[in-house]
Write a protein that holds these residues in place. Structure first.
Motif, PDB file in Angstrom:
ATOM      1  N   PRO A  36     -57.310  10.382 -28.201  1.00  9.78           N
ATOM      2  CA  PRO A  36     -56.029   9.650 -29.584  1.00  9.78           C
ATOM      3  C   PRO A  36     -55.053  10.419 -29.435  1.00  9.78           C
ATOM      4  CG  PRO A  36     -57.963  10.944 -30.308  1.00  9.78           C
ATOM      5  CD  PRO A  36     -58.525  11.041 -29.013  1.00  9.78           C
ATOM      6  N   SER A  37     -54.952  11.685 -29.032  1.00 11.66           N
ATOM      7  CA  SER A  37     -54.133  12.040 -28.472  1.00 11.66           C
ATOM      8  C   SER A  37     -53.569  13.097 -28.054  1.00 11.66           C
ATOM      9  CB  SER A  37     -53.767  12.558 -30.036  1.00 11.66           C
ATOM     10  OG  SER A  37     -54.401  14.504 -30.252  1.00 11.66           O
ATOM     11  N   THR A  38     -52.473  13.962 -27.817  1.00  9.75           N
ATOM     12  CA  THR A  38     -52.292  14.554 -26.310  1.00  9.75           C
ATOM     13  C   THR A  38     -53.395  15.820 -26.824  1.00  9.75           C
ATOM     14  OG1 THR A  38     -49.525  13.925 -26.828  1.00  9.75           O
ATOM     15  CG2 THR A  38     -50.328  16.166 -25.494  1.00  9.75           C
ATOM     16  N   ILE A  39     -53.781  16.320 -25.129  1.00 11.67           N
ATOM     17  CA  ILE A  39     -54.737  17.211 -24.881  1.00 11.67           C
ATOM     18  C   ILE A  39     -53.597  18.623 -24.205  1.00 11.67           C
ATOM     19  CG2 ILE A  39     -57.428  18.081 -23.990  1.00 11.67           C
ATOM     20  CD1 ILE A  39     -57.467  15.548 -23.860  1.00 11.67           C
ATOM     21  N   ALA A  40     -53.689  19.519 -24.875  1.00  8.93           N
ATOM     22  CA  ALA A  40     -53.171  20.619 -24.168  1.00  8.93           C
ATOM     23  C   ALA A  40     -54.469  21.162 -23.749  1.00  8.93           C
ATOM     24  CB  ALA A  40     -52.620  21.877 -25.599  1.00  8.93           C
ATOM     25  N   GLY A  41     -54.110  21.825 -22.568  1.00  9.03           N
ATOM     26  CA  GLY A  41     -54.985  22.775 -21.626  1.00  9.03           C
ATOM     27  C   GLY A  41     -54.151  24.012 -21.115  1.00  9.03           C
ATOM     28  N   MET A  42     -55.206  25.090 -21.514  1.00 13.62           N
ATOM     29  CA  MET A  42     -54.261  26.815 -20.971  1.00 13.62           C
ATOM     30  C   MET A  42     -56.068  26.836 -20.346  1.00 13.62           C
ATOM     31  SD  MET A  42     -54.548  28.015 -24.828  1.00 13.62           S
ATOM     32  CE  MET A  42     -53.165  26.381 -25.098  1.00 13.62           C
ATOM     33  N   GLU A 125     -55.285  17.668 -36.209  1.00  7.16           N
ATOM     34  CA  GLU A 125     -56.984  18.118 -35.683  1.00  7.16           C
ATOM     35  C   GLU A 125     -56.604  18.773 -33.844  1.00  7.16           C
ATOM     36  OE1 GLU A 125     -59.801  15.448 -36.082  1.00  7.16           O
ATOM     37  OE2 GLU A 125     -59.549  15.332 -38.685  1.00  7.16           O
ATOM     38  N   PRO A 126     -56.146  19.780 -33.262  1.00  3.94           N
ATOM     39  CA  PRO A 126     -55.163  19.529 -32.234  1.00  3.94           C
ATOM     40  C   PRO A 126     -56.618  19.068 -31.090  1.00  3.94           C
ATOM     41  CG  PRO A 126     -55.640  21.528 -33.410  1.00  3.94           C
ATOM     42  CD  PRO A 126     -55.862  20.795 -34.636  1.00  3.94           C
ATOM     43  N   LEU A 127     -55.692  18.492 -29.965  1.00  4.18           N
ATOM     44  CA  LEU A 127     -57.304  18.991 -28.772  1.00  4.18           C
ATOM     45  C   LEU A 127     -57.207  19.608 -28.063  1.00  4.18           C
ATOM     46  CD1 LEU A 127     -57.246  14.643 -28.489  1.00  4.18           C
ATOM     47  CD2 LEU A 127     -58.479  16.058 -29.967  1.00  4.18           C
ATOM     48  N   ALA A 128     -57.949  20.776 -27.140  1.00  2.76           N
ATOM     49  CA  ALA A 128     -57.189  21.597 -26.949  1.00  2.76           C
ATOM     50  C   ALA A 128     -58.774  21.486 -25.823  1.00  2.76           C
ATOM     51  CB  ALA A 128     -57.190  22.831 -27.080  1.00  2.76           C
ATOM     52  N   ILE A 129     -58.885  22.225 -24.609  1.00  5.31           N
ATOM     53  CA  ILE A 129     -59.540  22.022 -23.452  1.00  5.31           C
ATOM     54  C   ILE A 129     -58.908  24.031 -22.614  1.00  5.31           C
ATOM     55  CG2 ILE A 129     -60.416  21.834 -21.064  1.00  5.31           C
ATOM     56  CD1 ILE A 129     -59.768  19.127 -20.992  1.00  5.31           C
ATOM     57  N   TYR A 130     -59.867  24.962 -23.279  1.00  5.49           N
ATOM     58  CA  TYR A 130     -59.214  26.038 -22.311  1.00  5.49           C
ATOM     59  C   TYR A 130     -60.569  26.329 -21.130  1.00  5.49           C
ATOM     60  CZ  TYR A 130     -57.918  26.618 -27.221  1.00  5.49           C
ATOM     61  OH  TYR A 130     -57.239  26.608 -28.509  1.00  5.49           O
ATOM     62  N   TYR A 131     -59.518  26.797 -20.445  1.00 10.05           N
ATOM     63  CA  TYR A 131     -60.407  27.448 -19.056  1.00 10.05           C
ATOM     64  C   TYR A 131     -60.023  28.602 -18.826  1.00 10.05           C
ATOM     65  CZ  TYR A 131     -59.145  22.031 -17.308  1.00 10.05           C
ATOM     66  OH  TYR A 131     -58.953  21.050 -17.813  1.00 10.05           O
ATOM     67  N   SER A 132     -61.643  28.308 -17.923  1.00 10.50           N
ATOM     68  CA  SER A 132     -61.924  30.248 -17.476  1.00 10.50           C
ATOM     69  C   SER A 132     -60.445  30.368 -15.971  1.00 10.50           C
ATOM     70  CB  SER A 132     -63.387  30.364 -16.969  1.00 10.50           C
ATOM     71  OG  SER A 132     -63.092  31.894 -16.366  1.00 10.50           O
ATOM     72  N   ILE A 133     -59.829  31.680 -16.667  1.00  9.50           N
ATOM     73  CA  ILE A 133     -58.566  32.343 -15.840  1.00  9.50           C
ATOM     74  C   ILE A 133     -59.293  32.494 -14.479  1.00  9.50           C
ATOM     75  CG2 ILE A 133     -57.735  34.659 -16.792  1.00  9.50           C
ATOM     76  CD1 ILE A 133     -54.969  34.082 -16.903  1.00  9.50           C
TER      77      ILE A 133
END
Length: 172
Positions: A36-42, A125-133
């Motif tokens: 529904p909106s932008t997803i931030a990934g880090m 309602e921030p959409l975020a995905i966190y990957y293992s560095i």
């Protein structure tokens, strides 16, 4: 990080690298969906959430078993998890990373959910995905995240010294 962890002005140290920001369709559990909106990934290390004060709400955190050869794992924000699982538990759901053109699309399993962090009031309602560095390709760039014990200015000075110690030409 080890040098800073021994410093009395520093409570916790972590690393993070921004990866992407997208609103593109994605594949969840084999089904295409549009967020529904932008997803931030880090990409973050196993101390990031503790350092920035984000709570693991369900599932678990990254660990030493998350290596380049192990199955890809991710942690999602609470808001992303709600959207992903339709209000249910997002842990165990799988997301296909289709942003890598010309390569096999890796599948990442949700292992945890963290509290939301609002950095833009237009996205409450921030959409975020966190990957293992640890599972990401090596990089020469990373952001050092430091939590001070009390004196933030002293912690910043100590962090700058630690960053420059191996090579004074490095600019923090």
């Amino acid at each position: 990080r080890e040098r800073l962890a021994l410093n009395s002005t520093i409570a916790s140290v972590a690393f993070m690298r921004p990866r992407f920001s997208t609103g593109a369709p994605m594949t969840i559990d084999g089904q295409p969906r549009r967020p529904p909106s932008t997803i931030a990934g880090m990409a973050v290390d196993d101390r990031y959430f503790r350092t920035v004060g984000m709570r693991i709400l369900s599932g678990g955190d990254f660990s030493a078993v998350d290596t380049p050869g192990s199955p890809l794992v991710i942690i999602v924000s609470e808001s992303f998890g709600r959207w992903l699982a339709g209000g249910g538990d997002p842990v165990g759901h799988r997301i296909t990373d289709s942003r890598r053109a010309g390569q096999a699309a890796p599948i990442a399993e949700v292992i945890g959910v963290v509290s939301d962090v609002v950095t833009d009031v237009s996205a409450l309602e921030p959409l975020a995905i966190y990957y293992s560095i640890a599972q990401q390709p090596p990089s020469r760039n990373a952001t050092l995240v430091v939590r001070a014990t009390s004196d933030a200015a002293a912690a910043v000075r100590e962090a700058h010294q630690a960053i420059r110690a191996p090579d004074p030409a490095i600019t923090p």
